[in-house]
Each structure stands twice: as structure tokens, then as C-alpha cells.
Design a protein around this motif. Structure first.
Motif, mmCIF file in Angstrom:
data_model
loop_
_atom_site.group_PDB
_atom_site.id
_atom_site.type_symbol
_atom_site.label_atom_id
_atom_site.label_comp_id
_atom_site.label_asym_id
_atom_site.label_seq_id
_atom_site.Cartn_x
_atom_site.Cartn_y
_atom_site.Cartn_z
ATOM 1 N N LEU A 123 0.782 -1.235 -0.185
ATOM 2 C CA LEU A 123 -0.017 0.039 -0.001
ATOM 3 C C LEU A 123 0.725 1.279 0.024
ATOM 4 C CD1 LEU A 123 -2.997 -0.970 2.426
ATOM 5 C CD2 LEU A 123 -2.975 -0.954 -0.265
ATOM 6 N N THR A 124 2.129 1.246 0.659
ATOM 7 C CA THR A 124 3.148 2.380 0.519
ATOM 8 C C THR A 124 3.105 2.543 -1.020
ATOM 9 O OG1 THR A 124 3.911 1.695 2.798
ATOM 10 C CG2 THR A 124 5.256 3.151 1.356
ATOM 11 N N ASP A 125 3.441 1.965 -1.802
ATOM 12 C CA ASP A 125 3.621 2.193 -2.931
ATOM 13 C C ASP A 125 2.501 2.563 -3.993
ATOM 14 O OD1 ASP A 125 6.316 1.025 -2.831
ATOM 15 O OD2 ASP A 125 5.468 -1.035 -3.732
ATOM 16 N N ALA A 126 1.187 2.277 -3.514
ATOM 17 C CA ALA A 126 -0.025 2.741 -4.230
ATOM 18 C C ALA A 126 -0.208 4.296 -3.622
ATOM 19 C CB ALA A 126 -1.122 2.003 -3.597
ATOM 20 N N LYS A 127 0.042 4.647 -2.248
ATOM 21 C CA LYS A 127 -0.344 5.836 -1.749
ATOM 22 C C LYS A 127 0.529 7.098 -2.600
ATOM 23 C CE LYS A 127 -1.716 4.878 2.846
ATOM 24 N NZ LYS A 127 -1.481 5.183 4.252
ATOM 25 N N LEU A 143 -10.610 4.574 0.973
ATOM 26 C CA LEU A 143 -9.347 5.075 0.858
ATOM 27 C C LEU A 143 -9.253 5.960 1.447
ATOM 28 C CD1 LEU A 143 -9.393 4.824 -3.262
ATOM 29 C CD2 LEU A 143 -7.954 3.543 -1.599
ATOM 30 N N LEU A 144 -10.316 7.050 1.696
ATOM 31 C CA LEU A 144 -10.288 8.176 2.507
ATOM 32 C C LEU A 144 -9.736 7.734 3.789
ATOM 33 C CD1 LEU A 144 -13.465 9.952 0.930
ATOM 34 C CD2 LEU A 144 -10.709 10.681 0.565
ATOM 35 N N THR A 145 -10.347 6.821 4.170
ATOM 36 C CA THR A 145 -10.234 6.356 5.788
ATOM 37 C C THR A 145 -8.940 5.766 6.037
ATOM 38 O OG1 THR A 145 -12.550 5.588 6.232
ATOM 39 C CG2 THR A 145 -10.984 4.864 7.540
ATOM 40 N N LYS A 146 -8.286 5.251 4.981
ATOM 41 C CA LYS A 146 -6.825 4.717 5.140
ATOM 42 C C LYS A 146 -5.828 5.707 4.932
ATOM 43 C CE LYS A 146 -7.799 0.327 6.108
ATOM 44 N NZ LYS A 146 -7.017 -0.087 7.458
ATOM 45 N N GLY A 147 -6.311 6.883 4.637
ATOM 46 C CA GLY A 147 -5.076 8.264 4.561
ATOM 47 C C GLY A 147 -4.869 8.420 3.028
ATOM 48 N N PHE A 148 -5.503 7.738 1.976
ATOM 49 C CA PHE A 148 -5.011 8.112 0.683
ATOM 50 C C PHE A 148 -5.565 9.255 0.122
ATOM 51 C CE2 PHE A 148 -4.580 3.359 0.786
ATOM 52 C CZ PHE A 148 -3.779 3.159 -0.284
ATOM 53 N N THR A 149 -4.545 10.063 -0.319
ATOM 54 C CA THR A 149 -4.843 11.782 -0.623
ATOM 55 C C THR A 149 -5.136 11.813 -2.143
ATOM 56 O OG1 THR A 149 -2.700 11.974 -0.493
ATOM 57 C CG2 THR A 149 -3.970 12.401 1.495
#
Length: 462
Positions: A123-127, A143-149
Motif C-alpha cells: 500500500l505504501t507504493d500505491a499511496k 481510501l479516504l479512511t486509510k489516508g489516501f490523498t
């Protein structure tokens, strides 16, 4: 003209007839998510449609499927337009505050799809990348909950797929089953199953505190245990889209015919809305010229309608009338009302310009003959102004042909909605739009031809 208006009025009344709510369950489905929800030969099919039919039959109801945009499903439940919604919906805390949910009827998995040139191992790569997701889905909220911007949300998966192909997004986040169906026709992409963000459960949404929720749960539980629900999902997972009569070859004849069937509805909206808008426009123009008070209210009416988006007016009429006033209307009726009211504001301005072009001496002559101001407007001024604005009325009808495409948001099967449904089946967003654009162009060109003839006749009369 009077006969036409009477027929139009009767058609609208007929479309307002309500179903026997004791015998029919109305379900909302967004047919743009194969194999769960799709349109084949004009009929909504897929896993969700079969599950809805199974539940309705078990409970002794007839089922009426109302196809609409996914983002409209929850508002439609709260407005009483549909009795429940089933469209691979996931339960969230926010949604649970306003609707009831059944127990899950399907356990879903999620996945990223992306170009094989990219390297994504966690997921770090995806962010670090731009992720595309369908608006209003649990995938977006997760996505919003998991901190994706870096998120780009659009209303339809085919639109997002085009964004992925053009590198405007790097990743598409969606249900794994749908991701696998996309990969079959797009070998340049690969898949990464996502278990860290969401492993979704598909549920059915009903009105808050609905008496049907318990019955639905019992039916779902029964058919989960006897394996019937699993049979439905396996049937559609194995479905071969290429065997479907709706499957796309480039400019496939079946698709051209399917989209063409939306032409009568588009024309009906344009003609009815312009005619009814003309009547309303004539009335409010006459009222505006009576005195200053009427003129103030008419100006406010016109200003509000011209200053707000047509899609906002349509949504208020379709959803708010049912929720606030308890008035249930069909999509067709809501469209005609919204388009007519909107059109009346512009037509009244055309009439005002036409009246201003008439010599004021005529109004003074009418006054000298003892005619009231209303009689002068009705018998002398407005008829002349009407002749002057005939080209403007045809232009208004042309605009309405194009603007009526927003009715597709509510699920009306006009030209645009049919093109969207095909793109959802085939994940080809461009070709169906080209076909739809050709039809719109033909309609507009035909009306422009009529406009040129009308202008010539008017010049000959002058």
C-alpha cells in the motif's frame, strides 16, 4: 396545437399513475457494474437482478426494476421512489444512519488494476500514485479512511478505465470480479488483490426501520444455506459477454440499434418541454407586463431558473416532491416538468425581447380603442412577438435536445443513458459516445434545417 397539448397532458397524467404498492416492490439498480448489474437487450440483468427477483418471489411480490445512477440509489430510497436498492452496495456507518441494511448476500474482494510497467508490492507504493475510484462507493470512502490523498473519483467505471488507459490515473480500485473481467480485454494491465483496505460484503439497502428488512434477511439466510445464492453468482461469473447480443464489436449494429431506440424519448422531452415551456412563458410574460409587483416576482422566477443548474432543478423535482409533499412522479414526468419550467424562463426572455421590438404606438392605439392592457397584450402585442421569436423557439428546442441528456442521471433510457450502458458492458467509453454524438448531430441538423425554412418564410411575409 391545442390537440397536441391535450395529448401531451394525458400522456403525463398516464405516466403518473402509481403501481399497486401492496403487490409490487420497486428496486433500484445501477446497471453499469457487470456481472452484478448490466443491461442486455434493454433488460437489467446480472447477479443483483436475480437476487432481487428471488427475494420478491419468495415474499409474494411482483418486482419492478428501476435503473438509475448509483449515486441516486440512497436518495431514491429516502424519497420513497424505490422500496429497496441492490447494486453491489456495501454497508458503511454513514449510510447506516439513513437506511437499513440486510445481512450480506455476497462476500466481495477488492483489487487494484494498473499498467504492467508499474511496480506495486504494498500500500505504501500505491499511496504515492493517483488512484481512480467510483464516486459514492465504499471503495472511495475506504481510501479516504486509510489516508489516501491522491484520489480521482468519477461516476462510472468505463470513464475511470479511459483515465487509466490515458495515464491520467495510475491505479483503478474496484471489486475483484469486475477487475478480472476488465483484464480479459486489456492485457496491458495487471491485478493486485487488496485485503488491507477492504474486503467488502454486498448488502441490500432499505428505508430506515423498514418492516421488510427482517423478511429480506430470512430469505437471504435461507438461500445462502441451500446454496441458491451461490448458484446465481457462479452463473454470472461464468457468463461469456462475447456470446451476448449486446457485446461490442466496433460500431456493432446491435449497439447502433440499441442507442437509436433512445431517440423517440429524447425528441419527446424536447418537443413537450418546449411546448409546455412556451405556454408558461406566455403566461408569465403577460403577467410581467401587468404591473410592477407582478414584474418583480416574474423577474425573480426567471433569475432563479437561469441562475441555477438544470440538473439541480431536475433533482429537486424528482427527489424533493416525493419526500416533502408525498407526490410520487415518474422519471419521464419529472423530466418534462423540470425541462418545461427551465425552458419557460428562457422563452419568456425571448418574448420580452420580441415585445420590446414592437412599436409602442400599437399599445397606445389599443388603449385609445378602450382595450385593457391585458387585452392589448393577448390580442395584439404577444401574437406579433410570437411570430418574431419562432427562430428562437426552434433554437430553444435544439438546446433542449442536448440538455435533456442529463435525464440519464436518473436512469431514463434516452440516447445518452443507452450509450453509457453499452460502455459499462464493454469498458469501451469512446465508441458508444461517438454513436450517441452522431444521433444528436443528426437531430440538431434536422432542426436547423427546419429553422432555415421558417426564417425564409418569415422574411417573405415581412
Amino acid at each position: 396545437m391545442l390537440r397536441t397539448l391535450i395529448v401531451a397532458f394525458l400522456l403525463i397524467l398516464n405516466s403518473c399513475k402509481s403501481d399497486d404498492n401492496n403487490k409490487i416492490l420497486k428496486v433500484g439498480i445501477s446497471a453499469d457494474y457487470p456481472p452484478f448489474d448490466m443491461m442486455i437487450e434493454g433488460e437489467v440483468t446480472g447477479i443483483d437482478a436475480d437476487v432481487a427477483k428471488l427475494i420478491a418471489n419468495e415474499l409474494g411480490y411482483k418486482l419492478k426494476i428501476i435503473e438509475m445512477d448509483f449515486a441516486s440509489l440512497i436518495p431514491a430510497i429516502n424519497s420513497g421512489i424505490i422500496d429497496f436498492a441492490i447494486s453491489n452496495i456495501s454497508k458503511t456507518d454513514e449510510r447506516a444512519k439513513i437506511v437499513d441494511f440486510t445481512i450480506p448476500y455476497y462476500e466481495a474482494k477488492s483489487a487494484f488494476i494498473y499498467n504492467k510497467n508499474l511496480k506495486i508490492s504494498n500500500l505504501t507504493d500505491a499511496k504515492k500514485l493517483i488512484i481512480g475510484v467510483q464516486t459514492g462507493t465504499v471503495f472511495e470512502s475506504s481510501l479516504l479512511t486509510k489516508g489516501f490523498t491522491k484520489i480521482k473519483s468519477l461516476s462510472r467505471i468505463p470513464m475511470l478505465l479511459e483515465e487509466l488507459k490515458s495515464n491520467r490515473i495510475n491505479i483503478l480500485f474496484l471489486d475483484r470480479v469486475q477487475a478480472e473481467s476488465i483484464l480479459k480485454n486489456n492485457p496491458q494491465f495487471t491485478l493486485y488483490e487488496v485485503t488491507e483496505i477492504i474486503s467488502g460484503q454486498a448488502v441490500i439497502a432499505l428505508p430506515k426501520n423498514s418492516s421488510l428488512t427482517k423478511d429480506f434477511n430470512q430469505v437471504i439466510d435461507k438461500y445462502q444455506k441451500n446454496g441458491e445464492l451461490n448458484k446465481i453468482t457462479q452463473k454470472w461469473f461464468k457468463f461469456n459477454f462475447e456470446d451476448s447480443k449486446l457485446f461490442l464489436g466496433i460500431f456493432n449494429v446491435k449497439h447502433i440499434e440499441f442507442i437509436a431506440k433512445g431517440i423517440p424519448l429524447t425528441i419527446a422531452y424536447a418537443i413537450l418541454s418546449t411546448l409546455i415551456g412556451l405556454i408558461i412563458g406566455l403566461v408569465i410574460t403577460a403577467l410581467a407586463n401587468l404591473n410592477k409587483i407582478c414584474n418583480f416576482f416574474i423577474k425573480s422566477y426567471v433569475s432563479i431558473l437561469r441562475g441555477t443548474p438544470l440538473i439541480l432543478q431536475l433533482s429537486l423535482i424528482y427527489f424533493a416532491l416525493q419526500k416533502i409533499l408525498g407526490i410520487q412522479i415518474s422519471i419521464f414526468t419529472a423530466g418534462v416538468i423540470a425541462f418545461s419550467i427551465n425552458s419557460s424562463a428562457y422563452i419568456s426572455e425571448h418574448l420580452r425581447a420580441g415585445i420590446n421590438a414592437i412599436d409602442k404606438g400599437q399599445l397606445e392605439a389599443c388603449k385609445a380603442l378602450g382595450m385593457t392592457k391585458f387585452m392589448s397584450l393577448r390580442l395584439v402585442i404577444i401574437p406579433q412577438a410570437f411570430v418574431n421569436i419562432i427562430p428562437s423557439l426552434i433554437n430553444e428546442m435544439i438546446n433542449m435536445i442536448k440538455e435533456s441528456s442529463i435525464i440519464s442521471v436518473l436512469g431514463a433510457l434516452d440516447i445518452m443513458r443507452r450509450a453509457q450502458l453499452i460502455s459499462s458492458e464493454t469498458y469501451d467509453y469512446l465508441t458508444p459516445l461517438i454513436i450517441a454524438g452522431c444521433y444528436y448531430y443528426i437531430l440538431v441538423t434536422t432542426l436547423n434545417f427546419i429553422l432555415s425554412i421558417a426564417e425564409k418564410k418569415l422574411k417573405n411575409r415581412i
